[in-house]
Design a protein around this motif. Structure first.
Motif, PDB file in Angstrom:
ATOM      1  N   GLN A   6      40.719   4.292  17.740  1.00 45.32           N
ATOM      2  CA  GLN A   6      40.747   2.971  18.468  1.00 45.32           C
ATOM      3  C   GLN A   6      39.985   4.127  20.194  1.00 45.32           C
ATOM      4  N   LYS A   7      40.567   4.180  20.679  1.00 41.36           N
ATOM      5  CA  LYS A   7      40.813   4.303  22.172  1.00 41.36           C
ATOM      6  C   LYS A   7      39.842   5.252  22.694  1.00 41.36           C
ATOM      7  N   GLU A   8      39.830   6.185  20.855  1.00 35.00           N
ATOM      8  CA  GLU A   8      38.517   6.883  22.037  1.00 35.00           C
ATOM      9  C   GLU A   8      37.374   7.126  21.451  1.00 35.00           C
ATOM     10  N   ILE A   9      37.621   6.418  20.483  1.00 34.70           N
ATOM     11  CA  ILE A   9      35.874   5.924  19.407  1.00 34.70           C
ATOM     12  C   ILE A   9      35.511   4.773  21.126  1.00 34.70           C
ATOM     13  N   LEU A  10      36.130   3.752  21.137  1.00 41.96           N
ATOM     14  CA  LEU A  10      35.441   3.190  22.628  1.00 41.96           C
ATOM     15  C   LEU A  10      35.089   3.765  23.842  1.00 41.96           C
ATOM     16  N   LYS A  11      35.973   4.542  23.778  1.00 41.51           N
ATOM     17  CA  LYS A  11      35.696   5.097  25.215  1.00 41.51           C
ATOM     18  C   LYS A  11      34.357   5.870  24.820  1.00 41.51           C
ATOM     19  N   HIS A  12      33.837   6.507  23.584  1.00 39.60           N
ATOM     20  CA  HIS A  12      33.133   7.590  23.276  1.00 39.60           C
ATOM     21  C   HIS A  12      31.750   5.916  23.438  1.00 39.60           C
ATOM     22  N   ALA A  27      35.773  -4.157  14.950  1.00 40.45           N
ATOM     23  CA  ALA A  27      35.765  -4.383  12.729  1.00 40.45           C
ATOM     24  C   ALA A  27      34.554  -3.196  12.336  1.00 40.45           C
ATOM     25  N   GLN A  28      33.984  -2.869  13.433  1.00 40.62           N
ATOM     26  CA  GLN A  28      32.720  -2.318  12.812  1.00 40.62           C
ATOM     27  C   GLN A  28      33.249  -0.746  13.078  1.00 40.62           C
ATOM     28  N   VAL A  29      33.887  -0.365  14.189  1.00 35.82           N
ATOM     29  CA  VAL A  29      35.147   0.789  13.897  1.00 35.82           C
ATOM     30  C   VAL A  29      35.879   0.962  12.599  1.00 35.82           C
ATOM     31  N   GLU A  30      36.540   0.490  12.591  1.00 40.03           N
ATOM     32  CA  GLU A  30      37.075  -0.083  11.092  1.00 40.03           C
ATOM     33  C   GLU A  30      36.416   0.756  10.011  1.00 40.03           C
ATOM     34  N   ASN A  31      35.438  -0.070   9.834  1.00 43.52           N
ATOM     35  CA  ASN A  31      34.287  -0.176   9.149  1.00 43.52           C
ATOM     36  C   ASN A  31      33.980   1.724   9.123  1.00 43.52           C
ATOM     37  N   ALA A  32      33.544   1.664   9.462  1.00 52.03           N
ATOM     38  CA  ALA A  32      32.799   3.112   9.732  1.00 52.03           C
ATOM     39  C   ALA A  32      33.931   4.347   9.835  1.00 52.03           C
ATOM     40  N   TRP A  33      35.605   4.154   9.731  1.00 48.06           N
ATOM     41  CA  TRP A  33      36.450   5.381  10.325  1.00 48.06           C
ATOM     42  C   TRP A  33      36.526   4.664   8.752  1.00 48.06           C
ATOM     43  N   ARG A  34      36.462   4.068   8.276  1.00 49.70           N
ATOM     44  CA  ARG A  34      36.943   4.262   6.540  1.00 49.70           C
ATOM     45  C   ARG A  34      35.333   4.480   5.656  1.00 49.70           C
ATOM     46  N   SER A  35      34.419   3.785   5.761  1.00 54.46           N
ATOM     47  CA  SER A  35      32.948   4.921   5.095  1.00 54.46           C
ATOM     48  C   SER A  35      33.886   6.631   5.750  1.00 54.46           C
ATOM     49  N   LEU A  36      34.027   6.604   6.474  1.00 60.06           N
ATOM     50  CA  LEU A  36      33.671   8.042   6.384  1.00 60.06           C
ATOM     51  C   LEU A  36      34.514   9.061   6.299  1.00 60.06           C
ATOM     52  N   MET A  94      21.470  -1.899  13.002  1.00 59.96           N
ATOM     53  CA  MET A  94      21.375  -1.212  14.348  1.00 59.96           C
ATOM     54  C   MET A  94      22.725  -0.791  15.444  1.00 59.96           C
ATOM     55  N   ALA A  95      23.105  -2.240  14.941  1.00 64.74           N
ATOM     56  CA  ALA A  95      24.807  -2.032  15.736  1.00 64.74           C
ATOM     57  C   ALA A  95      25.651  -1.391  15.370  1.00 64.74           C
ATOM     58  N   SER A  96      25.543  -1.758  13.677  1.00 68.69           N
ATOM     59  CA  SER A  96      26.395  -1.322  12.754  1.00 68.69           C
ATOM     60  C   SER A  96      26.501   1.051  13.117  1.00 68.69           C
ATOM     61  N   ALA A  97      25.074   1.032  12.808  1.00 65.39           N
ATOM     62  CA  ALA A  97      24.496   2.147  12.892  1.00 65.39           C
ATOM     63  C   ALA A  97      25.550   3.478  13.538  1.00 65.39           C
ATOM     64  N   VAL A  98      24.748   2.408  15.529  1.00 63.32           N
ATOM     65  CA  VAL A  98      25.747   3.014  16.669  1.00 63.32           C
ATOM     66  C   VAL A  98      27.129   3.439  16.711  1.00 63.32           C
ATOM     67  N   VAL A  99      27.864   1.920  16.499  1.00 63.06           N
ATOM     68  CA  VAL A  99      29.333   2.502  15.850  1.00 63.06           C
ATOM     69  C   VAL A  99      29.300   4.349  14.635  1.00 63.06           C
ATOM     70  N   PHE A 100      28.473   3.633  13.715  1.00 64.39           N
ATOM     71  CA  PHE A 100      29.099   4.819  13.159  1.00 64.39           C
ATOM     72  C   PHE A 100      28.948   6.050  13.186  1.00 64.39           C
ATOM     73  N   ASP A 101      27.602   6.213  13.676  1.00 63.10           N
ATOM     74  CA  ASP A 101      27.278   7.595  14.379  1.00 63.10           C
ATOM     75  C   ASP A 101      28.384   7.906  15.711  1.00 63.10           C
ATOM     76  N   THR A 102      29.158   6.851  16.399  1.00 61.65           N
ATOM     77  CA  THR A 102      29.428   7.197  17.352  1.00 61.65           C
ATOM     78  C   THR A 102      30.892   7.766  17.206  1.00 61.65           C
ATOM     79  N   THR A 103      31.864   7.024  15.909  1.00 59.84           N
ATOM     80  CA  THR A 103      32.843   7.311  15.511  1.00 59.84           C
ATOM     81  C   THR A 103      32.607   8.125  14.165  1.00 59.84           C
ATOM     82  N   ALA A 104      31.278   8.890  13.708  1.00 58.23           N
ATOM     83  CA  ALA A 104      31.262  10.157  12.810  1.00 58.23           C
ATOM     84  C   ALA A 104      32.030  11.120  14.532  1.00 58.23           C
ATOM     85  N   GLY A 105      31.369  11.380  15.284  1.00 59.90           N
ATOM     86  CA  GLY A 105      30.946  12.390  15.904  1.00 59.90           C
ATOM     87  C   GLY A 105      33.371  12.569  16.390  1.00 59.90           C
ATOM     88  N   VAL A 106      33.211  11.417  16.754  1.00 65.93           N
ATOM     89  CA  VAL A 106      35.189  11.292  16.755  1.00 65.93           C
ATOM     90  C   VAL A 106      35.579  11.943  15.796  1.00 65.93           C
TER      91      VAL A 106
END
Length: 204
Positions: A6-12, A27-36, A94-106
């Motif tokens: 979570q800290k790594e994703i938030l840093k990015h 919650a958005q970060v958690e949901n993005a990770w689960r989706s991935l 769009m907010a969730s999209a930004v979080v998902f995009d960043t999370t996917a990179g990590v």
């Protein structure tokens, strides 16, 4: 999700280390990770070379590849479903999209790190991707062509953009390991991480 992830994703996402995100972002970060974990199709190709290809003899690679003539070229991807999910989010949230995009990179970086750590090489350098140290992003295509990256579904647009978008290529030196540093990064003078007193990689 582990706290370190979570800290790594938030840093990015641009959060300073001392800032605790609100519950909605967490919650958005958690949901993005689960989706991935559900939709990604991680694939990885690599090959060993004992002669450095000509395009890797450019100045930007000299420090990383000094004292070795053995390398791995690699390419990896999360697959097309990740792109499809991102496009759907961009149309609705769009907010969730930004979080998902960043999370996917990590997510891709971490899966690639884990895969490489299990390779049968006792001393393997960090993954040096085209764009580091001022090296041309177009070298991604060179690596992909050598490895026949189309075998794992990676293609390129005329612009040079890789498809799926969550794909990458890289070089790993075999032999004495070299730590990542900011010194030769092309983004050194205007790096947002440095401005926040951190780095884009883990300090050991």
């Amino acid at each position: 999700m582990e706290e370190r992830i979570q800290k790594e994703i938030l840093k990015h996402l641009g959060y300073p280390p001392e800032v605790v995100p609100d519950r909605s972002v967490a919650a958005q970060v958690e949901n993005a990770w689960r989706s991935l974990e559900e939709i990604s199709n991680f694939r990885y190709l690599y090959a060993e070379f004992s002669v450095i290809p000509e395009f890797l003899q450019a100045a930007g690679y000299h420090e990383y590849l000094s004292d070795t003539n053995r390398i791995l070229l690699c390419t990896t991807t999360l697959g097309n479903e990740v792109d499809k999910h991102l496009r759907r989010l961009e149309l609705t949230d769009m907010a969730s999209a930004v979080v998902f995009d960043t999370t996917a990179g990590v997510y891709l970086e971490m899966l690639a790190d884990t895969y490489e750590a299990a390779l049968p090489y006792p001393e393997l350098g960090f993954r040096f991707c085209p764009g580091y140290g001022g090296t041309p992003l177009s070298d991604s295509r060179n690596i992909a062509e050598i490895l026949h990256a189309e075998k794992i579904g990676i293609t390129f647009l005329d612009s040079g953009m890789m498809l799926p978008s969550k794909s990458m290529t890289g070089v790993l030196r075999i032999g004495r390991t070299k730590p990542k540093s900011c010194t030769n990064c092309a983004n050194f003078s205007h790096c947002s991480y440095r401005m926040r007193g951190t780095t884009c990689y883990k300090n050991k």
